[in-house]
Write an enzyme that holds these catalytic residues in place. Structure first.
Site, PDB file in Angstrom:
ATOM      1  N   ARG A   8       0.796  -1.222   0.000  1.00  0.00           N
ATOM      2  CA  ARG A   8       0.000   0.000   0.000  1.00  0.00           C
ATOM      3  C   ARG A   8       0.832   1.277   0.000  1.00  0.00           C
ATOM      4  O   ARG A   8       0.594   2.192  -0.786  1.00  0.00           O
ATOM      5  CB  ARG A   8      -0.944   0.056   1.205  1.00  0.00           C
ATOM      6  N   THR A   9       1.804   1.360   0.923  1.00  0.00           N
ATOM      7  CA  THR A   9       2.524   2.630   1.057  1.00  0.00           C
ATOM      8  C   THR A   9       3.297   2.931  -0.218  1.00  0.00           C
ATOM      9  O   THR A   9       3.222   4.034  -0.770  1.00  0.00           O
ATOM     10  CB  THR A   9       3.471   2.574   2.276  1.00  0.00           C
ATOM     11  N   LYS A  15      26.374  -3.657  -2.048  1.00  0.00           N
ATOM     12  CA  LYS A  15      27.829  -3.476  -2.112  1.00  0.00           C
ATOM     13  C   LYS A  15      28.344  -2.818  -0.845  1.00  0.00           C
ATOM     14  O   LYS A  15      29.507  -2.462  -0.747  1.00  0.00           O
ATOM     15  CB  LYS A  15      28.203  -2.616  -3.327  1.00  0.00           C
ATOM     16  N   ARG A  62      11.376   3.766   3.370  1.00  0.00           N
ATOM     17  CA  ARG A  62      10.994   2.756   4.368  1.00  0.00           C
ATOM     18  C   ARG A  62      12.242   1.935   4.693  1.00  0.00           C
ATOM     19  O   ARG A  62      12.938   1.476   3.788  1.00  0.00           O
ATOM     20  CB  ARG A  62       9.892   1.840   3.857  1.00  0.00           C
ATOM     21  N   HIS A  72       5.317   5.747  11.624  1.00  0.00           N
ATOM     22  CA  HIS A  72       4.774   5.647  10.258  1.00  0.00           C
ATOM     23  C   HIS A  72       3.835   6.849  10.118  1.00  0.00           C
ATOM     24  O   HIS A  72       2.615   6.704  10.105  1.00  0.00           O
ATOM     25  CB  HIS A  72       4.032   4.317  10.112  1.00  0.00           C
TER      26      HIS A  72
END
Ligand code: ASP
Length: 325
Positions: free
Chosen positions: A74-75, A103, A124, A152
């Site tokens: 969703r986000t 890396k 995120r 959030h």
């Protein structure tokens, strides 16, 4: 070289006077009630524009870097949809395993790279505090899309908008948060955001998954009414908003602990007969077993409508930090 957001020589007329122009969105503690009213109003406007014309050119030529170190449906997709509905475009980085992160590149260097190409970064990340690290490294706005068990904020804003649109107001409501209150970042942000209103909070969770003491302490100092319970039965009849959460399996160090609490609460149609006729059930999703599908057709089940409010809030936030609202 990219132009710093606060450069006084920007050729963009009135943009610098927009209060959120160039700002990061890291924590709900950045917002006051007036900001929320503004976000609700801009989101409302975004909704009517989407309904009327679908896509428009407010952010034409702007680029969003969508940097996701943790899974998201969703986000991530609502930020992409938000940017594209506003006429902008997106650099999606969902598979960090294919990026230079594997890396050994630091988060700071990754965001410094992305801001060379993009105007705003959505991040995120599994570690609490990562959004602050990214924001300190970047000159362009960083929006926190979930930092570990921390916050959030954009979810909390869409949750507040959902309550406001569905029930008409926030003051005077009883909000019951149910499930994993320890690891659930959405409830950490939402509880803090609701402290701007006269809301009574019930926390219902297994002992292992109680709301962290520092959040309860923080909200106590703001005189917020908070009561902890082990059982939903006592508080369900008085609840206006039942906010259900998933037990956050990925945050448990010991899988045996997860097994003990994973099915602690299940909301279903029969159990919800004890709730008010006018109330809503919310969930940030994804759900696992904590809401039975037999409740999905009940008009009080607001969790699918809740996702749509997320699109409008994220459109509003992108327009705000890019100086267009
Ligand atoms: N989607 C929400 C989050 O990212 C809730 C969850 O995953 O349970 O925090």
């Amino acid at each position: 070289m990219p132009t710093p957001p606060n450069n006084p020589h920007l050729p963009f007329g009135d943009q610098r006077s927009a209060p959120w122009y160039g700002k990061d969105v890291i924590s709900v503690n950045q917002f006051n009630r007036e900001d929320l009213e503004y976000i609700f109003a801009v989101s409302h406007e975004m909704r009517s524009m989407v309904e009327r014309v679908g896509t428009f050119d407010l952010l034409k030529g702007k680029i969003l870097a969508n940097l996701f170190y943790e899974p998201s449906t969703r986000t991530s997709s609502s930020f992409t949809a938000a940017m594209e509905r506003l006429g902008g475009s997106v650099i999606p980085i969902n598979e960090v395993k294919y990026s230079s992160v594997t890396k050994g590149e630091t988060l700071a260097d990754t965001v410094r790279t992305l801001e060379c190409y993009a105007d705003v970064i959505v991040l995120r990340h599994p570690e609490t505090g990562s959004a602050v690290i990214a924001a300190n490294a970047a000159r362009k706005p960083v929006i926190n899309a979930g930092d570990g068990v921390g916050e959030h904020p954009t979810q909390a804003l869409l949750d507040a908008l959902t309550i406001r649109e569905e029930l008409g107001h926030l003051d005077g409501l009883t909000v019951t948060m149910l499930g994993d209150l320890k690891y659930g970042r959405t409830v950490h942000s939402l509880a803090r955001l609701l402290s701007l209103y006269k809301v009574r909070l019930n926390y219902v969770s297994p002992e292992l998954l109680r709301m962290p003491a520092e959040i309860i302490g923080e909200l106590n100092s703001k005189k917020m009414e908070q009561v902890e319970h082990a059982n939903l039965d006592a508080v369900l009849p008085e609840t206006d908003v039942l906010y259900v959460t998933r037990v956050q399996k990925e945050r448990f160090e010991d899988p045996a602990e997860y097994e003990k609490v994973k099915s602690a609460y299940v909301i279903n149609a029969a159990g919800m007969q004890a709730a008010k006729a006018r109330m809503i059930v919310m969930h940030p999703l994804p759900r696992v077993t904590e809401i039975s599908m037999d409740f999905d057709t009940d008009p009080r089940a607001a969790y699918f409508r809740q996702m749509e409010y997320g699109l409008y809030v994220r459109m509003a936030l992108l327009a705000m930090v890019l100086g267009k609202a």
